[in-house]
Design a protein around this motif. Structure first.
Motif, PDB file in Angstrom:
ATOM      1  N   UNK A   1      47.347 -28.775 -15.793  1.00 31.26           N
ATOM      2  CA  UNK A   1      48.483 -28.841 -16.585  1.00 31.26           C
ATOM      3  C   UNK A   1      49.629 -28.515 -15.501  1.00 31.26           C
ATOM      4  N   UNK A   2      49.328 -27.527 -14.490  1.00 31.12           N
ATOM      5  CA  UNK A   2      50.563 -27.199 -13.669  1.00 31.12           C
ATOM      6  C   UNK A   2      50.911 -28.355 -12.547  1.00 31.12           C
ATOM      7  N   UNK A   3      50.065 -29.078 -12.239  1.00 35.12           N
ATOM      8  CA  UNK A   3      50.025 -30.485 -11.193  1.00 35.12           C
ATOM      9  C   UNK A   3      50.683 -31.657 -12.212  1.00 35.12           C
ATOM     10  N   UNK A   4      50.788 -31.548 -13.351  1.00 41.06           N
ATOM     11  CA  UNK A   4      51.033 -32.628 -14.167  1.00 41.06           C
ATOM     12  C   UNK A   4      52.479 -33.127 -13.997  1.00 41.06           C
ATOM     13  N   UNK A   5      53.090 -34.176 -13.627  1.00 40.59           N
ATOM     14  CA  UNK A   5      54.140 -34.529 -13.325  1.00 40.59           C
ATOM     15  C   UNK A   5      54.949 -34.270 -12.094  1.00 40.59           C
ATOM     16  N   UNK A   6      54.105 -33.841 -11.101  1.00 40.98           N
ATOM     17  CA  UNK A   6      54.606 -33.316  -9.624  1.00 40.98           C
ATOM     18  C   UNK A   6      54.193 -33.976  -8.688  1.00 40.98           C
ATOM     19  N   UNK A   7      53.549 -35.171  -8.777  1.00 40.70           N
ATOM     20  CA  UNK A   7      52.932 -36.007  -7.895  1.00 40.70           C
ATOM     21  C   UNK A   7      54.230 -36.794  -7.391  1.00 40.70           C
ATOM     22  N   UNK A   8      54.899 -36.396  -6.442  1.00 37.42           N
ATOM     23  CA  UNK A   8      56.105 -37.015  -5.883  1.00 37.42           C
ATOM     24  C   UNK A   8      55.793 -37.108  -4.281  1.00 37.42           C
ATOM     25  N   UNK A   9      56.249 -38.204  -3.775  1.00 38.86           N
ATOM     26  CA  UNK A   9      56.251 -38.480  -2.347  1.00 38.86           C
ATOM     27  C   UNK A   9      54.802 -39.644  -1.960  1.00 38.86           C
ATOM     28  N   UNK A  10      54.436 -40.490  -3.083  1.00 33.40           N
ATOM     29  CA  UNK A  10      53.395 -41.252  -2.701  1.00 33.40           C
ATOM     30  C   UNK A  10      53.936 -42.640  -2.835  1.00 33.40           C
ATOM     31  N   UNK A  11      53.755 -43.491  -2.057  1.00 36.47           N
ATOM     32  CA  UNK A  11      54.531 -45.100  -1.754  1.00 36.47           C
ATOM     33  C   UNK A  11      53.543 -46.028  -2.871  1.00 36.47           C
ATOM     34  N   UNK A  12      52.269 -45.444  -3.174  1.00 32.59           N
ATOM     35  CA  UNK A  12      51.305 -46.449  -3.729  1.00 32.59           C
ATOM     36  C   UNK A  12      50.311 -45.670  -4.538  1.00 32.59           C
TER      37      UNK A  12
ATOM     38  N   UNK B   1      32.343  -9.171 -16.972  1.00 30.80           N
ATOM     39  CA  UNK B   1      32.861  -9.710 -18.294  1.00 30.80           C
ATOM     40  C   UNK B   1      34.002 -10.504 -18.150  1.00 30.80           C
ATOM     41  N   UNK B   2      35.270 -10.104 -17.286  1.00 29.86           N
ATOM     42  CA  UNK B   2      36.479 -10.720 -17.318  1.00 29.86           C
ATOM     43  C   UNK B   2      36.082 -12.085 -16.405  1.00 29.86           C
ATOM     44  N   UNK B   3      35.320 -12.025 -15.449  1.00 26.40           N
ATOM     45  CA  UNK B   3      34.940 -13.160 -14.673  1.00 26.40           C
ATOM     46  C   UNK B   3      34.288 -14.500 -15.506  1.00 26.40           C
ATOM     47  N   UNK B   4      33.394 -13.779 -16.319  1.00 27.21           N
ATOM     48  CA  UNK B   4      32.755 -14.896 -17.315  1.00 27.21           C
ATOM     49  C   UNK B   4      33.399 -15.392 -18.226  1.00 27.21           C
ATOM     50  N   UNK B   5      34.497 -14.378 -18.885  1.00 30.84           N
ATOM     51  CA  UNK B   5      35.573 -14.972 -19.731  1.00 30.84           C
ATOM     52  C   UNK B   5      36.210 -16.168 -19.114  1.00 30.84           C
ATOM     53  N   UNK B   6      36.831 -15.802 -17.878  1.00 32.47           N
ATOM     54  CA  UNK B   6      37.700 -16.929 -17.211  1.00 32.47           C
ATOM     55  C   UNK B   6      36.859 -18.192 -16.731  1.00 32.47           C
ATOM     56  N   UNK B   7      35.528 -18.303 -16.606  1.00 33.96           N
ATOM     57  CA  UNK B   7      34.562 -19.041 -16.515  1.00 33.96           C
ATOM     58  C   UNK B   7      34.652 -20.158 -17.527  1.00 33.96           C
ATOM     59  N   UNK B   8      34.262 -19.435 -18.806  1.00 37.14           N
ATOM     60  CA  UNK B   8      34.157 -20.019 -19.864  1.00 37.14           C
ATOM     61  C   UNK B   8      35.430 -20.341 -20.761  1.00 37.14           C
ATOM     62  N   UNK B   9      36.349 -19.962 -20.356  1.00 35.52           N
ATOM     63  CA  UNK B   9      37.773 -20.316 -21.006  1.00 35.52           C
ATOM     64  C   UNK B   9      38.146 -21.690 -20.714  1.00 35.52           C
ATOM     65  N   UNK B  10      38.481 -22.303 -21.739  1.00 37.51           N
ATOM     66  CA  UNK B  10      39.015 -23.654 -21.655  1.00 37.51           C
ATOM     67  C   UNK B  10      40.384 -23.914 -21.042  1.00 37.51           C
ATOM     68  N   UNK B  11      40.983 -22.878 -21.509  1.00 37.65           N
ATOM     69  CA  UNK B  11      42.698 -22.676 -21.061  1.00 37.65           C
ATOM     70  C   UNK B  11      42.596 -22.474 -19.395  1.00 37.65           C
ATOM     71  N   UNK B  12      41.677 -21.400 -18.827  1.00 37.59           N
ATOM     72  CA  UNK B  12      41.716 -21.610 -17.522  1.00 37.59           C
ATOM     73  C   UNK B  12      41.113 -22.707 -16.857  1.00 37.59           C
ATOM     74  N   UNK B  13      40.413 -23.359 -17.563  1.00 33.52           N
ATOM     75  CA  UNK B  13      39.594 -24.696 -17.038  1.00 33.52           C
ATOM     76  C   UNK B  13      40.806 -25.865 -16.514  1.00 33.52           C
ATOM     77  N   UNK B  14      41.776 -25.756 -17.496  1.00 30.39           N
ATOM     78  CA  UNK B  14      42.858 -26.526 -17.538  1.00 30.39           C
ATOM     79  C   UNK B  14      44.189 -26.417 -16.990  1.00 30.39           C
ATOM     80  N   UNK B  15      44.152 -25.034 -16.598  1.00 33.22           N
ATOM     81  CA  UNK B  15      45.415 -24.415 -16.015  1.00 33.22           C
ATOM     82  C   UNK B  15      45.974 -25.279 -14.950  1.00 33.22           C
ATOM     83  N   UNK B  16      44.941 -25.249 -13.849  1.00 31.73           N
ATOM     84  CA  UNK B  16      45.663 -25.999 -12.569  1.00 31.73           C
ATOM     85  C   UNK B  16      46.009 -27.335 -13.033  1.00 31.73           C
TER      86      UNK B  16
END
Length: 300
Positions: free
Chosen positions: A191-202, A174-189
């Motif tokens: 949201x964490x990577x937003x604003x942290x793309x540093x080190x690319x020249x182009x 049930x927990x695994x199915x909830x995490x799969x169906x959760x929109x928050x868990x889907x966008x968590x990764x």
């Protein structure tokens, strides 16, 4: 004398001259007959009785023709007289008639009390053993069809309570199915990577942005039609194509080009006889020359 004569003519004086005058006695037959006819035709004598004594006298219409007709019509149209009860009709039927015998037999056949009378007497005297197959089968069917027995085990388990551990398989699923169906868990990764793309020249150094640009180009309608828009003005058709040649031939046929080919052209001298003759005929048939004299000096 002339005015008197004119007056006599206009007034029809002496127009009719009777030969002689008749004199009738008071008791002459013709006079009596004409007097009787005048009395018969007289409207005053016709209405004398009504105006003298009948007018204003009360009248009871009982027994008149219209009243008798209304009574007779009422008797004919009376619903009470039309629908008489069968008991009022004087009619007797013998008891041994065919329809009476048939009715009595049908009454006995359809009588429910007589139909169940034998069974009601026998069911209080017959004893069935409890171990007969029919009784045992009915008891088993009762147990199978009982809703109370069907829910008995579930109700007993509910009264005892339950012990459900957190690491049970159903809880983990049930927990695994909830995490799969959760929109928050889907966008968590993301949201964490937003604003942290540093080190690319182009832009080309970031593989995710390159992938996004590639997907945008695939979904873009402008990129989809780019090659067509650039190449649609560069279309070239050979002159000797079959379709072009067929179109040219069809155009020549429809426009009647070369339909009439003159063998040669005639040339006439100015003083030739045919040319002079045709010129004279044209002058004769010309309407301008025909009206020239009138328009120049005769008009006005």
């Amino acid at each position: 004398a002339l005015p008197i004569l004119a007056q006599e003519v206009s007034t029809n004086t002496n127009y009719k001259q009777l030969i002689h005058t008749y004199t009738l006695l008071p008791d002459a037959m013709n006079l009596e007959l004409s007097r009787n006819r005048m009395q018969i035709q007289s409207d005053n004598l016709y209405k004398a009785d009504f105006n003298n004594w009948l007018k204003g006298v009360g009248w009871v219409p009982i027994g008149s023709l219209d009243v008798e007709k209304a009574k007779k019509a009422k008797e004919i149209l009376s619903e009470h007289n039309y629908r008489q009860h069968p008991e009022k009709l004087k009619f007797t039927i013998p008891h041994d008639a065919m329809d009476q015998v048939l009715a009595r037999a049908n009454a006995l056949t359809m009588n429910k009390r007589l139909y169940t009378e034998t069974w009601n007497k026998d069911k209080t005297k017959i004893h069935v053993m409890p171990d007969t197959p029919e009784i045992l089968l009915s008891k088993v069917n009762q147990l199978n069809m009982s809703d109370k027995l069907y829910r008995h085990a579930w109700e007993a388990d509910k009264k005892k309570g339950y012990d459900l551990r957190p690491d049970a398989i159903s809880i983990k699923a049930a927990r695994a199915s909830r995490d799969i169906a959760s929109d928050y868990k889907y966008k968590q990764a993301y949201e964490k990577t937003r604003g942290k793309h540093i080190g690319f020249r182009s832009l080309q150094d970031d593989p995710k942005l390159v992938h996004f640009m590639h997907v945008a180009k695939m979904q873009s309608d402008r990129e989809y039609k780019k090659n067509y828009e650039t190449s649609k003005t560069k279309f070239h058709t050979p002159v000797d194509m079959v379709s072009v040649t067929a179109a040219k031939l069809a155009q020549e046929v429809t426009t009647n080009i070369n339909y009439k080919q003159l063998i040669h052209n005639y040339k006439l001298l100015p003083d030739s006889m045919n040319f002079e003759l045709s010129r004279n005929r044209m002058q004769i048939q010309s309407d301008n020359l025909y009206k020239a004299d009138y328009n120049e000096f005769m008009k006005g």
